[in-house]
Design a protein around this motif. Structure first.
Motif, short mmCIF file in Angstrom:
data_model
loop_
_atom_site.label_atom_id
_atom_site.label_comp_id
_atom_site.label_asym_id
_atom_site.label_seq_id
_atom_site.Cartn_x
_atom_site.Cartn_y
_atom_site.Cartn_z
N GLN A 76 115.13 124.27 -43.49
CA GLN A 76 114.94 123.95 -45.11
C GLN A 76 114.73 122.52 -45.27
O GLN A 76 113.90 122.16 -46.31
CB GLN A 76 116.58 124.19 -45.76
CG GLN A 76 116.95 125.51 -45.83
CD GLN A 76 117.84 125.92 -44.58
OE1 GLN A 76 117.70 125.19 -43.67
NE2 GLN A 76 118.96 126.79 -44.85
N GLN A 106 108.87 123.95 -49.99
CA GLN A 106 109.48 123.58 -50.93
C GLN A 106 111.08 124.22 -50.63
O GLN A 106 111.75 124.70 -51.40
CB GLN A 106 109.18 124.05 -52.35
CG GLN A 106 107.74 123.47 -52.63
CD GLN A 106 107.70 123.85 -54.24
OE1 GLN A 106 108.15 124.59 -54.90
NE2 GLN A 106 106.38 123.02 -54.62
N ARG A 110 111.76 126.77 -48.98
CA ARG A 110 111.90 128.08 -49.14
C ARG A 110 111.19 129.02 -47.63
O ARG A 110 110.29 128.21 -47.45
CB ARG A 110 111.48 128.82 -50.31
CG ARG A 110 112.10 128.39 -51.46
CD ARG A 110 111.16 128.64 -52.85
NE ARG A 110 109.94 128.42 -52.62
CZ ARG A 110 109.27 128.60 -53.76
NH1 ARG A 110 109.29 129.26 -54.65
NH2 ARG A 110 107.65 128.04 -53.38
N ARG A 144 108.80 136.55 -50.49
CA ARG A 144 109.85 135.54 -50.57
C ARG A 144 110.68 136.39 -49.49
O ARG A 144 110.95 137.64 -49.33
CB ARG A 144 110.70 135.56 -51.78
CG ARG A 144 111.97 134.96 -51.63
CD ARG A 144 111.53 133.29 -51.71
NE ARG A 144 112.92 132.60 -51.43
CZ ARG A 144 113.52 132.08 -52.49
NH1 ARG A 144 113.23 132.40 -53.62
NH2 ARG A 144 114.72 131.36 -52.14
N ASP A 180 117.53 133.69 -47.37
CA ASP A 180 117.79 132.12 -47.11
C ASP A 180 118.33 131.99 -45.87
O ASP A 180 118.63 130.63 -45.54
CB ASP A 180 119.01 131.71 -48.36
CG ASP A 180 118.23 131.91 -49.67
OD1 ASP A 180 116.88 131.71 -49.70
OD2 ASP A 180 118.99 132.27 -50.61
#
Length: 205
Positions: A138, A157, A159, A170, A173
């Motif tokens: 991250q 950013q 992600r 996407r 996480d």
């Protein structure tokens, strides 16, 4: 049928109809008679070039000249171990050289010196070298690429975006056991402020 000329973040060269934002080369690595690859590189200068330059046109793999390769975006090219071309991308190449020198603590670095370091960092017995992450993923600078479980991810950013030849989507996480694909010296250039051109799909999340 598409030619085998599209580069992945791990440096492999695949066949796909998707062309991407940039072209580039690793020297002459194809047979002009069959338009097939004969090796993965011919020299240590792996370049990233613009697809249009002064109205010039080339037939892809059409002769005994450098082999045209294609990249989804600049982050993909940097991850594979390429750098900006000083001929068709002079301003970007100068920005990259300045950031690379600052990030790596080298004054007045020359392109062949950068190429020599990148060649050591991108290859391990002929295959793409993976590196441990210096910080949690991250916290990596925008444009960094990592790999886990055989999949390649762009960090933007904070992600993680899953790479594909057509663009990004996407991801979750959690990237367990991620390894660094972007060469460490290039990562330091990104940390020093070099901003690579990203595919438009990277900004849609």
């Amino acid at each position: 049928m598409p030619l085998q000329n599209r580069v992945t973040p791990s440096g492999d060269i695949i066949a796909t109809p998707h062309r991407g934002l940039f072209t580039g080369n690793r020297g002459i690595i194809h047979d002009p008679a069959t338009r097939t690859l004969t090796r993965r590189w011919a020299n240590k200068a792996w370049l990233t070039c613009v697809c249009e330059f002064r109205g010039r046109r080339r037939k892809v793999m059409g002769g005994r000249s450098w082999t045209e390769l294609f990249f989804l975006d600049e982050a993909t090219a940097l991850s594979a171990g390429h750098r900006p071309c000083f001929y068709c991308r002079r301003d970007d190449a100068e920005r990259f050289r300045a950031a690379w020198g600052q990030g790596n603590g080298v004054a007045d670095v020359l392109a062949p010196d950068v190429d020599a370091v990148l060649h050591r960092e991108r290859l391990d017995r002929g295959r793409k070298r993976l590196h441990p992450l210096p910080v949690p993923w991250q916290g990596l600078p925008d444009g960094t690429m990592v790999q886990t479980e055989g999949e390649n991810f762009l960090i933007a950013q904070g992600r993680a975006l899953l790479w594909s030849p057509a663009g990004y989507r996407r991801a979750g996480d959690v990237l367990a056991n991620a390894m660094l694909l972007t060469p460490p010296s290039t990562l330091r250039a990104l940390s020093a402020g070099y901003l690579p051109v990203l595919h438009s799909s990277a900004t849609q999340f």
